[in-house]
Design an enzyme around this catalytic site. Structure first.
Site, PDB file in Angstrom:
ATOM      1  N   LYS A   1       0.756  -1.191  -0.056  1.00 30.58           N
ATOM      2  CA  LYS A   1      -0.154  -0.080   0.038  1.00 30.58           C
ATOM      3  C   LYS A   1       0.735   1.228  -0.125  1.00 30.58           C
ATOM      4  CE  LYS A   1      -3.840  -2.453   2.361  1.00 30.58           C
ATOM      5  NZ  LYS A   1      -4.302  -2.900   3.645  1.00 30.58           N
TER       6      LYS A   1
ATOM      7  N   GLN B   1      -4.319  -1.774  10.203  1.00 29.69           N
ATOM      8  CA  GLN B   1      -4.337  -2.882   9.350  1.00 29.69           C
ATOM      9  C   GLN B   1      -4.936  -4.113  10.198  1.00 29.69           C
ATOM     10  OE1 GLN B   1      -3.046  -3.637   6.240  1.00 29.69           O
ATOM     11  NE2 GLN B   1      -3.721  -5.544   6.397  1.00 29.69           N
TER      12      GLN B   1
ATOM     13  N   ASP C   1     -11.279   3.024   4.570  1.00 29.34           N
ATOM     14  CA  ASP C   1     -11.583   1.703   4.394  1.00 29.34           C
ATOM     15  C   ASP C   1     -12.903   1.203   4.937  1.00 29.34           C
ATOM     16  OD1 ASP C   1     -11.063  -0.626   3.234  1.00 29.34           O
ATOM     17  OD2 ASP C   1      -9.809  -1.553   4.916  1.00 29.34           O
TER      18      ASP C   1
END
Lengths: 279, 279
Positions: B53, B97, B120
């Site tokens: 990423k 994450q 996200d």
């Protein structure tokens, strides 16, 4: 086959059984649980619902406030009224009676309700919490449907549930609640190509379409459970009761099925919210 | 039958095509889009994702910050780190994450992310908005799956979609997005009794289970579309590619399918968020 009429009044009675005591205990502490209902315009069915809810509140000692707004009100004025209730510490639950006149941005108005007072789970934040499994106030009709299944000890886990309808306060949240109870859930709607074929697989059917007598008995699997959340003009549900009754092993009547449990759930959420102000 | 390999790199390329220009334009105005990634512990796969990423950000001029926290950190310390990023005007997107070590309350940590920076779509509020049809940042993998279907002009409306998996950042939101595109959606999971029978009805299959090679070709309907969101150790998807390839009319490979589109979607959301600070 054993045929079970799922009696909403019995379920509602159980939900309400300890509410009166909880309301008394709160009142002794100086907190009178209070539900504020906003009604925009003069839709006669909405008038009826609001009156029924008000009466139900009164019976167990919940204060109910009715805010009646003219049908030509603008979205911003409606939001101002909601904000006022958000800021009023004496109000524990806010219900904006659906539907509002079409010129109003209903979603925007729903979103203005403070999550802590969103006792009917209409905000997207409330919906999100419910769908992810930790919502405090799921929408009352979806919660009522789950309450009926639980009262009658109907197994949900591993069953195929088909929900017909996908509204933000009915089809979507009831799908989410059934999924969280480990059903395999299919959500159908007006664009579903082959509804009878899909319903034929369903162990649990939830009708939440808003079309009178839409679901036909010959679309259903023998022995399925039918929950009718429809409430159309003239007290008619979304399922064709006669034909579905013949096929189902259990079915909610209309009226006397989901409706009374919805109201009991609303009362419970209002008392829950009032109790939270204690801590 | 015409067999289509759904090339995630091509879809990612299209999503990224105008991002560089948008980043340049923002940078000229003194705003450098910035994605902050929090990594707790030293899970090697997570390390790899975060590095991928970061590299992808760099290529188009997005600044990436990596916050590395020790694996024995407590939930409250993690939340403090998130709050710091919430309060930092130079940060436009926050990515925690997944997964975090099991002693941490991941949900509580996700919920601490400011909705405006939740690129996200992990918060319940973000999920709720997505499911009700107005979310700005749906979770990236679900959004990626929709992007692939749209890029290849695969009809969703009226199709039967079966999603296998119900996690808050994958199975649930992809079910919601497909429903909002007028698919009839069935969400399956570990308690689903008869998965192969259900998959046999599916026009669109989304595999989001986290079990390598779980979905078998002989469970599927001839000509279905297969989207594999799995990414297990050794670059192995959740579908048994060989057998599913034979049955499907279109299928995503792993790697090179959903993965690259997920990253491109994350970049796009970060740039979207940065642009919103202009107004």
């Amino acid at each position: 086959m054993n045929k079970l009429i799922l009696d909403g009044k019995a379920v509602a009675q159980e939900i309400k059984s300890n509410l009166k005591k909880r309301v008394e205990s709160l009142t002794e502490k100086g907190i009178v649980p209070c539900l504020a209902t906003i009604l925009v315009g003069d839709n006669p069915s909405s008038e009826t619902y609001v009156r029924m809810k008000g009466n139900a509140c009164e019976k167990i000692g919940i204060k109910s406030i009715r805010i009646q707004l003219p049908k030509d009100i603008q979205t911003e004025e409606l939001i101002d009224a909601i904000q006022e209730l958000n800021n009023d510490d004496a109000v524990h639950g806010i219900l904006l009676q659906h539907p509002v006149p079409s010129h109003i941005d209903e979603r925007k108005a729903f979103e203005a309700i403070n999550l802590k007072k969103d006792v009917d789970g209409v905000t997207s934040a409330g919906y999100g919490q419910t769908a992810l499994g930790f919502g405090e106030y799921p929408s009352c009709t979806p919660a009522a449907i789950l309450n009926i299944l639980k009262y009658y000890q109907i197994t949900i886990e591993g069953k195929q549930a088909v929900v017909v309808g996908r509204s933000p306060i009915l089809g979507k949240p009831v799908s989410a609640l059934l999924l969280n109870e480990n059903a395999t859930v299919t959500t159908c709607h007006s664009k579903t190509a082959n509804l009878p074929d899909i319903l034929k697989q369903a162990d649990i059917v939830v009708a939440a379409i808003g079309k009178p007598k839409f679901i036909q008995g010959d679309w259903l699997k023998d022995g399925c459970i039918v929950l009718d959340a429809g409430y159309n003009k003239g007290n008619i549900g979304d399922v064709d009761y006669e034909s579905c009754y013949n096929v189902a092993s259990a079915i909610t009547p209309v009226p006397g099925g989901v409706g009374p449990v919805t109201i009991a759930t609303l009362l419970k959420h209002t008392v829950d919210s009032a109790e939270k102000t204690l801590t």
